[in-house]
Every structure is written in C-alpha cells, then in structure tokens.
Motif scaffolding. Structure first.
Motif, short mmCIF file in Angstrom:
data_model
loop_
_atom_site.label_atom_id
_atom_site.label_comp_id
_atom_site.label_asym_id
_atom_site.label_seq_id
_atom_site.Cartn_x
_atom_site.Cartn_y
_atom_site.Cartn_z
N VAL A 250 5.54 -7.85 -2.20
CA VAL A 250 5.53 -9.21 -2.74
C VAL A 250 6.63 -9.43 -3.78
CG1 VAL A 250 3.10 -9.62 -2.25
CG2 VAL A 250 3.75 -8.64 -4.45
N GLY A 251 7.59 -8.50 -3.86
CA GLY A 251 8.75 -8.70 -4.70
C GLY A 251 8.64 -8.16 -6.11
N GLY A 252 7.76 -7.20 -6.35
CA GLY A 252 7.62 -6.62 -7.68
C GLY A 252 8.80 -5.73 -8.05
N ARG A 253 8.93 -5.42 -9.33
CA ARG A 253 10.02 -4.57 -9.80
C ARG A 253 9.82 -3.13 -9.32
NH1 ARG A 253 10.21 -5.11 -16.00
NH2 ARG A 253 8.04 -5.64 -15.70
N ALA A 254 10.93 -2.39 -9.28
CA ALA A 254 10.88 -0.98 -8.88
C ALA A 254 10.13 -0.17 -9.93
CB ALA A 254 12.29 -0.44 -8.71
N MET A 255 9.45 0.87 -9.48
CA MET A 255 8.68 1.72 -10.38
C MET A 255 9.59 2.78 -10.98
SD MET A 255 5.17 2.18 -8.32
CE MET A 255 4.16 0.80 -7.95
N PRO A 256 9.18 3.37 -12.10
CA PRO A 256 9.98 4.44 -12.71
C PRO A 256 10.18 5.62 -11.75
CG PRO A 256 8.20 3.76 -14.16
CD PRO A 256 8.00 3.06 -12.87
N THR A 257 11.28 6.33 -11.91
CA THR A 257 11.69 7.37 -10.98
C THR A 257 10.66 8.48 -10.77
OG1 THR A 257 13.99 6.92 -11.47
CG2 THR A 257 13.51 9.02 -10.43
N PRO A 258 10.11 9.13 -11.79
CA PRO A 258 9.19 10.23 -11.47
C PRO A 258 7.95 9.76 -10.72
CG PRO A 258 9.74 10.24 -13.81
CD PRO A 258 10.33 9.01 -13.21
N ILE B 234 -3.88 3.94 -4.66
CA ILE B 234 -2.66 3.88 -5.46
C ILE B 234 -1.44 3.60 -4.58
CG2 ILE B 234 -1.09 5.26 -6.89
CD1 ILE B 234 -3.62 6.60 -8.03
N LEU B 235 -1.39 4.27 -3.42
CA LEU B 235 -0.25 4.07 -2.53
C LEU B 235 -0.22 2.67 -1.95
CD1 LEU B 235 -0.32 7.53 -0.77
CD2 LEU B 235 1.52 6.66 -2.22
N LEU B 236 -1.38 2.12 -1.63
CA LEU B 236 -1.41 0.76 -1.09
C LEU B 236 -1.07 -0.27 -2.15
CD1 LEU B 236 -4.44 0.99 1.33
CD2 LEU B 236 -2.02 0.90 1.89
N ILE B 237 -1.47 -0.01 -3.40
CA ILE B 237 -1.08 -0.92 -4.48
C ILE B 237 0.44 -0.90 -4.65
CG2 ILE B 237 -1.16 -1.23 -6.99
CD1 ILE B 237 -4.12 -0.44 -6.85
N ARG B 238 1.05 0.30 -4.57
CA ARG B 238 2.51 0.40 -4.68
C ARG B 238 3.18 -0.35 -3.55
NH1 ARG B 238 6.64 3.49 -2.27
NH2 ARG B 238 5.07 4.46 -0.98
N SER B 239 2.67 -0.17 -2.34
CA SER B 239 3.23 -0.85 -1.18
C SER B 239 3.11 -2.36 -1.30
CB SER B 239 2.53 -0.36 0.09
OG SER B 239 2.94 -1.09 1.20
N ASN B 240 1.96 -2.83 -1.71
CA ASN B 240 1.76 -4.28 -1.87
C ASN B 240 2.62 -4.83 -3.00
OD1 ASN B 240 -0.06 -4.33 0.22
ND2 ASN B 240 -1.84 -4.17 -1.10
N HIS B 241 2.77 -4.05 -4.06
CA HIS B 241 3.60 -4.48 -5.19
C HIS B 241 5.04 -4.72 -4.76
CE1 HIS B 241 5.00 -4.72 -9.32
NE2 HIS B 241 5.90 -3.78 -9.07
N SER B 242 5.57 -3.78 -3.98
CA SER B 242 6.96 -3.94 -3.54
C SER B 242 7.08 -5.00 -2.44
CB SER B 242 7.53 -2.60 -3.07
OG SER B 242 6.81 -2.13 -1.96
#
Length: 141
Positions: free
Chosen positions: A38-46, A28-36
C-alpha cells in the motif's frame, strides 16, 4: 516409537511453541507485505533482511506464482487480496468435492460387492483406510 513415548510431553510442548512461532512470523511477514503493497516506507536494513530471509514462511501464493507477469503491471493490492481469499476457498471446495466423490465410489463398490452395501445399523461399510484419507484431506485443507 520408544523415543516418542518417552518424550511425549516434551514433543507436545515443543510443537505448541513451534506452532506459535510459525503463526507469529506469518503475521509479521504479512504485515510487512501489506505495508509495502500500500506504499509504506522501506523498513530498516537489519529488520528487512531478517524478514526477507524468512519470507517463505508467509506461504504467500501471490509471491510464488508469477501473477504480475500473467496479468500485466496492473496487479495491485486488491487483486492480491482477492487471490489470497478466493483461491483457498476454491481449493477447499475442490477437496470436499473430491472426498464426496471418493465416498460415493466407495458406497457403490460396497453395494456391488455384497449386494446392498448397508450394514444392519444402516451405515455404509467403510474401511479404516478411507477414513484416514478423509482425515488427511480435511487436515490439509
């Protein structure tokens, strides 16, 4: 030791579940890192705050080392991918070379100690400590 032998099944089940949780969080953490990356949108705050608090579990070498500072501002996703792929392979190669050197030194010491260093079965004499060190090195890498 007594406690462990009395609770061995429970400890084994707990370690399996903890391993599954650890691996899932890493994914999950690596998907978040890769998402950001490559220019993906920010994730919700919580969700973002939860993942930021657990980011050390990703074991991300790029995050811990100041590679962007060392290489300038042009350290991008491809560079990160190459570092994450090649550094572990280089470390594995270094560890295997170290184990091979230790084995050769052990063989040479056995030859000097008893003349030949070879037992009747043709195997080089090794002690249990050397085998334990080998297993630890292979396990860590």
């Amino acid at each position: 030791m007594v406690w462990y032998s009395a609770n061995e099944d429970w400890v084994a089940a707990l370690s399996e579940k903890a391993g599954a949780v650890f691996v899932t969080l890493q994914i999950i953490l690596l998907i978040r890192s890769n998402h950001s990356s490559v220019g993906g949108r920010a994730m919700p705050t919580p969700y973002f705050d939860f993942l930021a608090a657990l980011s050390f579990l990703a074991l991300d070498v790029v995050q811990f080392l100041p590679l962007k500072c060392a290489s300038g501002d042009d350290f991008d996703h491809l560079d990160s991918l190459l570092v994450m792929t090649l550094v572990p392979l280089a470390m594995l190669g270094a560890a295997m070379a170290g184990v091979t050197i230790l084995r050769e030194q052990k063989k040479q010491a056995a030859k000097r100690r008893d003349g030949s260093g070879v037992s009747a079965g043709g195997d080089v004499h090794t002690d249990k400590g050397m085998r334990k060190r080998d297993m630890v090195c292979y396990f860590l890498w």
